[in-house]
Design a protein around this motif. Sequence first.
Motif, PDB file in Angstrom:
ATOM      1  N   LEU A 171       0.779  -1.177   0.019  1.00 28.20           N
ATOM      2  CA  LEU A 171       0.086   0.157  -0.046  1.00 28.20           C
ATOM      3  C   LEU A 171       0.945   1.341  -0.153  1.00 28.20           C
ATOM      4  CD1 LEU A 171      -2.531   1.483   0.159  1.00 28.20           C
ATOM      5  CD2 LEU A 171      -2.595   1.035   2.484  1.00 28.20           C
ATOM      6  N   VAL A 172       1.856   1.227   0.793  1.00 29.28           N
ATOM      7  CA  VAL A 172       2.594   2.452   1.061  1.00 29.28           C
ATOM      8  C   VAL A 172       3.385   2.795  -0.471  1.00 29.28           C
ATOM      9  CG1 VAL A 172       4.967   3.401   1.721  1.00 29.28           C
ATOM     10  CG2 VAL A 172       3.102   2.421   3.364  1.00 29.28           C
ATOM     11  N   SER A 173       3.977   1.642  -1.149  1.00 26.14           N
ATOM     12  CA  SER A 173       4.412   1.611  -2.425  1.00 26.14           C
ATOM     13  C   SER A 173       3.446   2.324  -3.526  1.00 26.14           C
ATOM     14  CB  SER A 173       4.839   0.219  -2.841  1.00 26.14           C
ATOM     15  OG  SER A 173       5.438   0.493  -4.096  1.00 26.14           O
ATOM     16  N   THR A 174       2.162   1.684  -3.538  1.00 23.97           N
ATOM     17  CA  THR A 174       1.182   2.222  -4.397  1.00 23.97           C
ATOM     18  C   THR A 174       1.043   3.633  -4.030  1.00 23.97           C
ATOM     19  OG1 THR A 174       0.345   0.054  -4.522  1.00 23.97           O
ATOM     20  CG2 THR A 174      -1.183   1.806  -5.269  1.00 23.97           C
ATOM     21  N   GLU A 175       0.873   4.141  -2.946  1.00 23.69           N
ATOM     22  CA  GLU A 175       0.550   5.347  -2.197  1.00 23.69           C
ATOM     23  C   GLU A 175       1.620   6.489  -3.132  1.00 23.69           C
ATOM     24  OE1 GLU A 175       0.146   5.956   1.866  1.00 23.69           O
ATOM     25  OE2 GLU A 175      -2.070   6.032   1.485  1.00 23.69           O
ATOM     26  N   VAL A 176       3.062   6.009  -2.859  1.00 22.68           N
ATOM     27  CA  VAL A 176       3.929   6.896  -3.866  1.00 22.68           C
ATOM     28  C   VAL A 176       3.687   7.019  -5.159  1.00 22.68           C
ATOM     29  CG1 VAL A 176       6.434   6.701  -4.177  1.00 22.68           C
ATOM     30  CG2 VAL A 176       5.619   6.084  -1.826  1.00 22.68           C
ATOM     31  N   ASP A 177       3.321   5.776  -5.924  1.00 23.77           N
ATOM     32  CA  ASP A 177       3.054   5.633  -7.254  1.00 23.77           C
ATOM     33  C   ASP A 177       2.024   6.838  -7.353  1.00 23.77           C
ATOM     34  OD1 ASP A 177       4.997   3.866  -7.612  1.00 23.77           O
ATOM     35  OD2 ASP A 177       3.681   2.163  -7.736  1.00 23.77           O
ATOM     36  N   ALA A 178       0.973   6.727  -6.665  1.00 28.44           N
ATOM     37  CA  ALA A 178      -0.054   7.753  -6.723  1.00 28.44           C
ATOM     38  C   ALA A 178       0.180   9.006  -6.623  1.00 28.44           C
ATOM     39  CB  ALA A 178      -1.289   7.347  -5.914  1.00 28.44           C
ATOM     40  N   ASP A 179       1.204   9.149  -5.626  1.00 31.82           N
ATOM     41  CA  ASP A 179       1.508  10.562  -5.581  1.00 31.82           C
ATOM     42  C   ASP A 179       2.244  11.300  -6.685  1.00 31.82           C
ATOM     43  OD1 ASP A 179       0.441  10.998  -3.178  1.00 31.82           O
ATOM     44  OD2 ASP A 179       2.527  10.321  -2.078  1.00 31.82           O
ATOM     45  N   ILE A 180       3.260  10.180  -7.506  1.00 34.69           N
ATOM     46  CA  ILE A 180       3.917  10.753  -8.458  1.00 34.69           C
ATOM     47  C   ILE A 180       3.133  10.803  -9.475  1.00 34.69           C
ATOM     48  CG2 ILE A 180       5.978   9.792  -9.986  1.00 34.69           C
ATOM     49  CD1 ILE A 180       7.100   8.256  -7.838  1.00 34.69           C
ATOM     50  N   ALA A 181       2.200  10.004  -9.808  1.00 30.64           N
ATOM     51  CA  ALA A 181       1.183  10.271 -10.975  1.00 30.64           C
ATOM     52  C   ALA A 181       0.460  11.557 -10.712  1.00 30.64           C
ATOM     53  CB  ALA A 181       0.121   8.996 -10.945  1.00 30.64           C
ATOM     54  N   ALA A 182       0.010  12.009  -9.535  1.00 28.47           N
ATOM     55  CA  ALA A 182      -0.689  12.995  -9.021  1.00 28.47           C
ATOM     56  C   ALA A 182       0.382  14.432  -9.591  1.00 28.47           C
ATOM     57  CB  ALA A 182      -1.082  13.213  -7.795  1.00 28.47           C
ATOM     58  N   LEU A 183       1.551  14.352  -9.139  1.00 31.94           N
ATOM     59  CA  LEU A 183       2.414  15.388  -9.331  1.00 31.94           C
ATOM     60  C   LEU A 183       2.748  15.426 -10.882  1.00 31.94           C
ATOM     61  CD1 LEU A 183       4.841  14.853  -6.244  1.00 31.94           C
ATOM     62  CD2 LEU A 183       2.838  16.653  -6.726  1.00 31.94           C
ATOM     63  N   THR A 184       2.866  14.337 -11.435  1.00 27.62           N
ATOM     64  CA  THR A 184       3.098  14.568 -12.927  1.00 27.62           C
ATOM     65  C   THR A 184       1.931  14.914 -13.710  1.00 27.62           C
ATOM     66  OG1 THR A 184       4.530  12.434 -12.625  1.00 27.62           O
ATOM     67  CG2 THR A 184       3.685  13.058 -14.902  1.00 27.62           C
ATOM     68  N   LEU A 185       0.766  14.750 -13.232  1.00 21.81           N
ATOM     69  CA  LEU A 185      -0.293  15.400 -13.845  1.00 21.81           C
ATOM     70  C   LEU A 185      -0.483  16.987 -13.626  1.00 21.81           C
ATOM     71  CD1 LEU A 185      -2.893  15.399 -15.512  1.00 21.81           C
ATOM     72  CD2 LEU A 185      -4.240  14.635 -13.212  1.00 21.81           C
ATOM     73  N   LEU A 186       0.038  17.149 -12.405  1.00 21.22           N
ATOM     74  CA  LEU A 186      -0.082  18.561 -12.026  1.00 21.22           C
ATOM     75  C   LEU A 186       1.100  19.635 -12.873  1.00 21.22           C
ATOM     76  CD1 LEU A 186      -0.348  18.560  -8.200  1.00 21.22           C
ATOM     77  CD2 LEU A 186      -2.177  19.378 -10.023  1.00 21.22           C
ATOM     78  N   GLN A 187       2.142  18.658 -13.108  1.00 17.14           N
ATOM     79  CA  GLN A 187       3.212  19.436 -13.948  1.00 17.14           C
ATOM     80  C   GLN A 187       2.708  19.421 -15.370  1.00 17.14           C
ATOM     81  OE1 GLN A 187       6.817  16.999 -14.422  1.00 17.14           O
ATOM     82  NE2 GLN A 187       8.168  18.565 -15.134  1.00 17.14           N
ATOM     83  N   THR A 188       1.954  18.545 -16.028  1.00 16.27           N
ATOM     84  CA  THR A 188       1.986  18.497 -17.388  1.00 16.27           C
ATOM     85  C   THR A 188       0.612  19.552 -17.499  1.00 16.27           C
ATOM     86  OG1 THR A 188       0.187  16.909 -17.059  1.00 16.27           O
ATOM     87  CG2 THR A 188       2.329  16.088 -17.714  1.00 16.27           C
ATOM     88  N   ILE A 189      -0.094  19.917 -16.799  1.00 12.70           N
ATOM     89  CA  ILE A 189      -1.319  20.865 -16.951  1.00 12.70           C
ATOM     90  C   ILE A 189      -0.726  22.274 -16.474  1.00 12.70           C
ATOM     91  CG2 ILE A 189      -3.077  19.166 -16.750  1.00 12.70           C
ATOM     92  CD1 ILE A 189      -3.576  20.326 -14.070  1.00 12.70           C
ATOM     93  N   GLY A 190       0.505  22.477 -15.938  1.00  8.40           N
ATOM     94  CA  GLY A 190       1.051  23.815 -15.516  1.00  8.40           C
ATOM     95  C   GLY A 190       0.510  23.968 -14.325  1.00  8.40           C
ATOM     96  N   LYS A 191       0.077  23.142 -13.295  1.00  3.38           N
ATOM     97  CA  LYS A 191      -0.539  23.486 -11.800  1.00  3.38           C
ATOM     98  C   LYS A 191       0.512  23.245 -10.591  1.00  3.38           C
ATOM     99  CE  LYS A 191      -4.220  25.825 -12.862  1.00  3.38           C
ATOM    100  NZ  LYS A 191      -4.536  27.057 -12.246  1.00  3.38           N
ATOM    101  N   LEU A 192       1.797  22.431 -11.075  1.00  2.00           N
ATOM    102  CA  LEU A 192       2.692  22.257 -10.086  1.00  2.00           C
ATOM    103  C   LEU A 192       3.275  23.273  -9.418  1.00  2.00           C
ATOM    104  CD1 LEU A 192       3.942  19.720  -8.691  1.00  2.00           C
ATOM    105  CD2 LEU A 192       5.732  19.641 -10.609  1.00  2.00           C
TER     106      LEU A 192
END
Length: 226
Positions: free
Chosen positions: A181-202
């Motif tokens: 679960l911890v590993s998956t939470e990290v993956d979710a964090d990375i995916a969320a931050l990546t999405l924010l970066q791609t839409i210019g909201k990071l």
Amino acid sequence: MSLTFCKPKFSWPASLDEAKSIALENSKQIEIGIHRSQAIQERISETNSKEFFPRLQLVAESGVRNNTDGISSVDDKKVLLQFQYSLNAGMAGLSAVKAAEKDLAASVSKEVETRDLVQEQVAIAWRNLGVARQNKEILTNQVRIAAKFLDMAFAERKLGRRSLLDVLTAEVSLINALSDLVSTEVDADIAALTLLQTIGKLDLNSFDLSSLDSIMPIIPNKPSQL
């Protein structure tokens, strides 16, 4: 703690199309391409003006000219209207304009490619975030089930219905589930931050970091003696 549980100060995109629209408005890559094309267009206009358009100048001169007798003087004033036109037999100006126009066409083409690339990056980040969130939800349920099973194993151990090995096995299962679960939470964090970066909201200012919650279930307290 997981950044995906931070309370955002803005609304997450409700759909992939909305995320793409936000990205097109905020992408620095696209903005740089637009400014580049504008600069090249200015260069073309400047070259055309300098090489092919006539220049009209108004020149005013004023002076005092003394006569030979040393006594009288003449106030000399002139106003000239000059019309200049550059004639370049080698057509260097035309070559410069054509080269700039090629640069502009390449820049505009690069803009289109950048827009397509940004939208593709948003689509990938959106899909990855969705998969990570689904995996996190599944693993969260597994952790809760493992925690309840361990709690039940402790209770049955007290009643003599479970062996020590059963309790230890349940504990190991819970630890493994928590690790996943911890590993998956990290993956979710990375995916969320990546999405924010791609839409210019990071931006750290986009999050309320004062309210961090975790969906980690509480591990049941282990008795001192099994």
